[in-house]
Scaffold this motif. Structure first.
Motif, PDB file in Angstrom:
ATOM      1  N   GLU A  93       0.830  -1.207   0.000  1.00 45.06           N
ATOM      2  CA  GLU A  93       0.000   0.000   0.000  1.00 45.06           C
ATOM      3  C   GLU A  93       0.866   1.261   0.000  1.00 45.06           C
ATOM      4  O   GLU A  93       0.559   2.236  -0.687  1.00 45.06           O
ATOM      5  CB  GLU A  93      -0.928   0.003   1.211  1.00 45.06           C
ATOM      6  N   ALA A  94       1.968   1.237   0.742  1.00 46.45           N
ATOM      7  CA  ALA A  94       2.856   2.393   0.773  1.00 46.45           C
ATOM      8  C   ALA A  94       3.506   2.621  -0.579  1.00 46.45           C
ATOM      9  O   ALA A  94       3.668   3.764  -1.023  1.00 46.45           O
ATOM     10  CB  ALA A  94       3.929   2.205   1.850  1.00 46.45           C
ATOM     11  N   ALA A  95       3.889   1.523  -1.263  1.00 40.94           N
ATOM     12  CA  ALA A  95       4.561   1.648  -2.550  1.00 40.94           C
ATOM     13  C   ALA A  95       3.660   2.219  -3.634  1.00 40.94           C
ATOM     14  O   ALA A  95       4.135   2.851  -4.579  1.00 40.94           O
ATOM     15  CB  ALA A  95       5.102   0.281  -2.985  1.00 40.94           C
ATOM     16  N   GLU A  96       2.352   2.031  -3.494  1.00 40.80           N
ATOM     17  CA  GLU A  96       1.451   2.452  -4.564  1.00 40.80           C
ATOM     18  C   GLU A  96       0.540   3.620  -4.186  1.00 40.80           C
ATOM     19  O   GLU A  96      -0.341   3.979  -4.958  1.00 40.80           O
ATOM     20  CB  GLU A  96       0.611   1.262  -5.033  1.00 40.80           C
ATOM     21  N   THR A  97       0.801   4.247  -3.030  1.00 39.86           N
ATOM     22  CA  THR A  97      -0.052   5.340  -2.572  1.00 39.86           C
ATOM     23  C   THR A  97       0.776   6.589  -2.314  1.00 39.86           C
ATOM     24  O   THR A  97       1.731   6.558  -1.537  1.00 39.86           O
ATOM     25  CB  THR A  97      -0.794   4.947  -1.286  1.00 39.86           C
ATOM     26  N   GLU A  98       0.406   7.669  -2.930  1.00 40.44           N
ATOM     27  CA  GLU A  98       1.132   8.936  -2.771  1.00 40.44           C
ATOM     28  C   GLU A  98       1.196   9.351  -1.300  1.00 40.44           C
ATOM     29  O   GLU A  98       0.185   9.398  -0.604  1.00 40.44           O
ATOM     30  CB  GLU A  98       0.425  10.037  -3.576  1.00 40.44           C
ATOM     31  N   GLY A  99       2.422   9.628  -0.825  1.00 42.53           N
ATOM     32  CA  GLY A  99       2.624  10.148   0.509  1.00 42.53           C
ATOM     33  C   GLY A  99       2.665   9.137   1.629  1.00 42.53           C
ATOM     34  O   GLY A  99       3.015   9.470   2.767  1.00 42.53           O
ATOM     35  N   LEU A 100       2.334   7.856   1.341  1.00 36.88           N
ATOM     36  CA  LEU A 100       2.208   6.886   2.419  1.00 36.88           C
ATOM     37  C   LEU A 100       3.566   6.355   2.886  1.00 36.88           C
ATOM     38  O   LEU A 100       3.712   5.948   4.047  1.00 36.88           O
ATOM     39  CB  LEU A 100       1.306   5.734   1.989  1.00 36.88           C
ATOM     40  N   TYR A 155       3.553   3.535  -7.701  1.00 37.22           N
ATOM     41  CA  TYR A 155       3.252   2.692  -8.856  1.00 37.22           C
ATOM     42  C   TYR A 155       2.474   1.473  -8.358  1.00 37.22           C
ATOM     43  O   TYR A 155       2.766   0.931  -7.287  1.00 37.22           O
ATOM     44  CB  TYR A 155       4.545   2.254  -9.546  1.00 37.22           C
ATOM     45  N   PRO A 156       1.487   1.002  -9.120  1.00 43.72           N
ATOM     46  CA  PRO A 156       0.676  -0.130  -8.655  1.00 43.72           C
ATOM     47  C   PRO A 156       1.510  -1.399  -8.458  1.00 43.72           C
ATOM     48  O   PRO A 156       2.370  -1.728  -9.279  1.00 43.72           O
ATOM     49  CB  PRO A 156      -0.345  -0.325  -9.780  1.00 43.72           C
ATOM     50  N   VAL A 157       1.251  -2.097  -7.384  1.00 39.47           N
ATOM     51  CA  VAL A 157       1.925  -3.365  -7.090  1.00 39.47           C
ATOM     52  C   VAL A 157       1.124  -4.500  -7.715  1.00 39.47           C
ATOM     53  O   VAL A 157      -0.052  -4.708  -7.395  1.00 39.47           O
ATOM     54  CB  VAL A 157       2.059  -3.576  -5.570  1.00 39.47           C
ATOM     55  N   ALA A 158       1.764  -5.233  -8.617  1.00 37.49           N
ATOM     56  CA  ALA A 158       1.076  -6.299  -9.348  1.00 37.49           C
ATOM     57  C   ALA A 158       1.107  -7.636  -8.617  1.00 37.49           C
ATOM     58  O   ALA A 158       0.242  -8.489  -8.830  1.00 37.49           O
ATOM     59  CB  ALA A 158       1.717  -6.462 -10.729  1.00 37.49           C
ATOM     60  N   ARG A 159       2.090  -7.825  -7.768  1.00 38.96           N
ATOM     61  CA  ARG A 159       2.213  -9.106  -7.055  1.00 38.96           C
ATOM     62  C   ARG A 159       2.668  -8.825  -5.635  1.00 38.96           C
ATOM     63  O   ARG A 159       3.668  -8.140  -5.410  1.00 38.96           O
ATOM     64  CB  ARG A 159       3.225 -10.016  -7.756  1.00 38.96           C
ATOM     65  N   ARG A 160       1.924  -9.347  -4.665  1.00 41.73           N
ATOM     66  CA  ARG A 160       2.268  -9.191  -3.259  1.00 41.73           C
ATOM     67  C   ARG A 160       3.018 -10.432  -2.790  1.00 41.73           C
ATOM     68  O   ARG A 160       2.442 -11.514  -2.737  1.00 41.73           O
ATOM     69  CB  ARG A 160       1.005  -8.930  -2.441  1.00 41.73           C
ATOM     70  N   LEU A 161       4.289 -10.227  -2.455  1.00 42.15           N
ATOM     71  CA  LEU A 161       5.179 -11.345  -2.145  1.00 42.15           C
ATOM     72  C   LEU A 161       4.998 -11.819  -0.713  1.00 42.15           C
ATOM     73  O   LEU A 161       4.804 -11.024   0.206  1.00 42.15           O
ATOM     74  CB  LEU A 161       6.623 -10.930  -2.381  1.00 42.15           C
ATOM     75  N   ARG A 162       5.126 -13.152  -0.550  1.00 44.33           N
ATOM     76  CA  ARG A 162       4.994 -13.763   0.766  1.00 44.33           C
ATOM     77  C   ARG A 162       6.117 -14.757   0.992  1.00 44.33           C
ATOM     78  O   ARG A 162       6.819 -15.155   0.068  1.00 44.33           O
ATOM     79  CB  ARG A 162       3.636 -14.473   0.884  1.00 44.33           C
ATOM     80  N   GLU A 163       6.270 -15.161   2.256  1.00 50.17           N
ATOM     81  CA  GLU A 163       7.273 -16.155   2.630  1.00 50.17           C
ATOM     82  C   GLU A 163       7.196 -17.375   1.716  1.00 50.17           C
ATOM     83  O   GLU A 163       6.125 -17.933   1.485  1.00 50.17           O
ATOM     84  CB  GLU A 163       7.032 -16.591   4.079  1.00 50.17           C
ATOM     85  N   GLY A 164       8.352 -17.755   1.159  1.00 46.18           N
ATOM     86  CA  GLY A 164       8.434 -18.952   0.326  1.00 46.18           C
ATOM     87  C   GLY A 164       8.242 -18.723  -1.154  1.00 46.18           C
ATOM     88  O   GLY A 164       8.523 -19.616  -1.955  1.00 46.18           O
ATOM     89  N   ASP A 165       7.772 -17.533  -1.556  1.00 44.27           N
ATOM     90  CA  ASP A 165       7.627 -17.246  -2.980  1.00 44.27           C
ATOM     91  C   ASP A 165       8.985 -17.267  -3.676  1.00 44.27           C
ATOM     92  O   ASP A 165      10.013 -16.928  -3.084  1.00 44.27           O
ATOM     93  CB  ASP A 165       6.979 -15.873  -3.195  1.00 44.27           C
ATOM     94  N   GLU A 166       8.968 -17.629  -4.948  1.00 46.75           N
ATOM     95  CA  GLU A 166      10.201 -17.648  -5.739  1.00 46.75           C
ATOM     96  C   GLU A 166      10.317 -16.362  -6.536  1.00 46.75           C
ATOM     97  O   GLU A 166       9.367 -15.934  -7.201  1.00 46.75           O
ATOM     98  CB  GLU A 166      10.196 -18.855  -6.684  1.00 46.75           C
TER      99      GLU A 166
END
Length: 222
Positions: free
Chosen positions: A84-91, A114-125
């Motif tokens: 949310e911080a990466a894709e929201t102005e000022g956050l 910029y919009p985040v297309a993929r939210r990464l989690r533990e174990g993702d490659e």
């Protein structure tokens, strides 16, 4: 670029090792401050990039993210807690601990969201590496680990440079930049247990000394 290992290169920066950006198996990891845009794009000319990932959403890692994604037509990847911080102005600035230094340099370094297309989690490659959730510096800080050669890209969990002198040394992130310093210490200890042979930092030169890293983490009280 500086080759550190198979499918892991460090882009040259200025000052050297101040704001590290990596090309990791076709994924650009972090993007420095906003002022690094031209230098990053120049070094990536002719390279194959299929995504851009952030270790965390801070001004000195997200600054050129939008320019990279739009220039190469690649998606932005980030952890769930930092997306949310990466894709929201000022956050990004709103989620940093209040301190005069971050308030002074943060707006100057921060890039447009910029919009985040993929939210990464533990174990993702990601780029041949596995995501490890390492919160503390930010709520959603992540690191990247490759078991086959024990290579670790750890973002800002630990740095290998003194921010005031520029001298190489293992250090915790400055407390006024970290959301939860004690949680960050727990993340550092977890990473040290992996016994990495090569450690690539968000700030500072790479380290190929597992014992030194383990001894540093062991001194951190939690």
């Amino acid at each position: 670029m500086i080759r550190l290992a198979d499918d892991l290169e460090l882009l040259r920066g200025f000052p050297p090792y101040a704001f590290n950006v990596y090309l990791m198996g076709g994924v650009l990891v972090d993007a420095g401050p906003r002022q690094a845009v031209r230098r990053i794009l120049r070094q990536l000319q002719g390279r194959t990039i299929h995504a851009h990932a952030l270790t965390h959403a801070h001004p000195d890692h997200q600054g050129a993210s939008r320019a990279v994604c739009e220039t190469f037509g690649v998606p932005l990847w980030c952890s769930e807690a930092d997306a949310e911080a990466a894709e929201t102005e000022g956050l990004i600035m709103a989620r940093m601990p209040p301190h005069w230094l971050s308030r002074a340099v943060g707006p100057y370094w921060t890039g447009p969201p910029y919009p985040v297309a993929r939210r990464l989690r533990e174990g993702d490659e990601v780029g041949g590496f596995r995501v490890i959730e390492t919160p503390g510096h930010t709520a959603g800080h992540i690191s990247f680990w490759r078991e086959s050669d024990r290579t670790l890209v750890l973002g800002d969990v630990v740095s290998n440079i003194h921010i005031y002198t520029g001298l190489p040394m293992l250090r915790e992130p400055e407390r006024f930049f970290s959301l939860d310093p004690m949680e960050n210490r727990r993340s550092a200890k977890r990473l040290a247990e992996l016994e990495p042979r090569l450690i690539a930092f968000g700030h500072g030169p790479p380290l190929r000394n597992p014992r030194k890293f383990a001894a540093f983490a062991a001194r951190l009280s939690v």
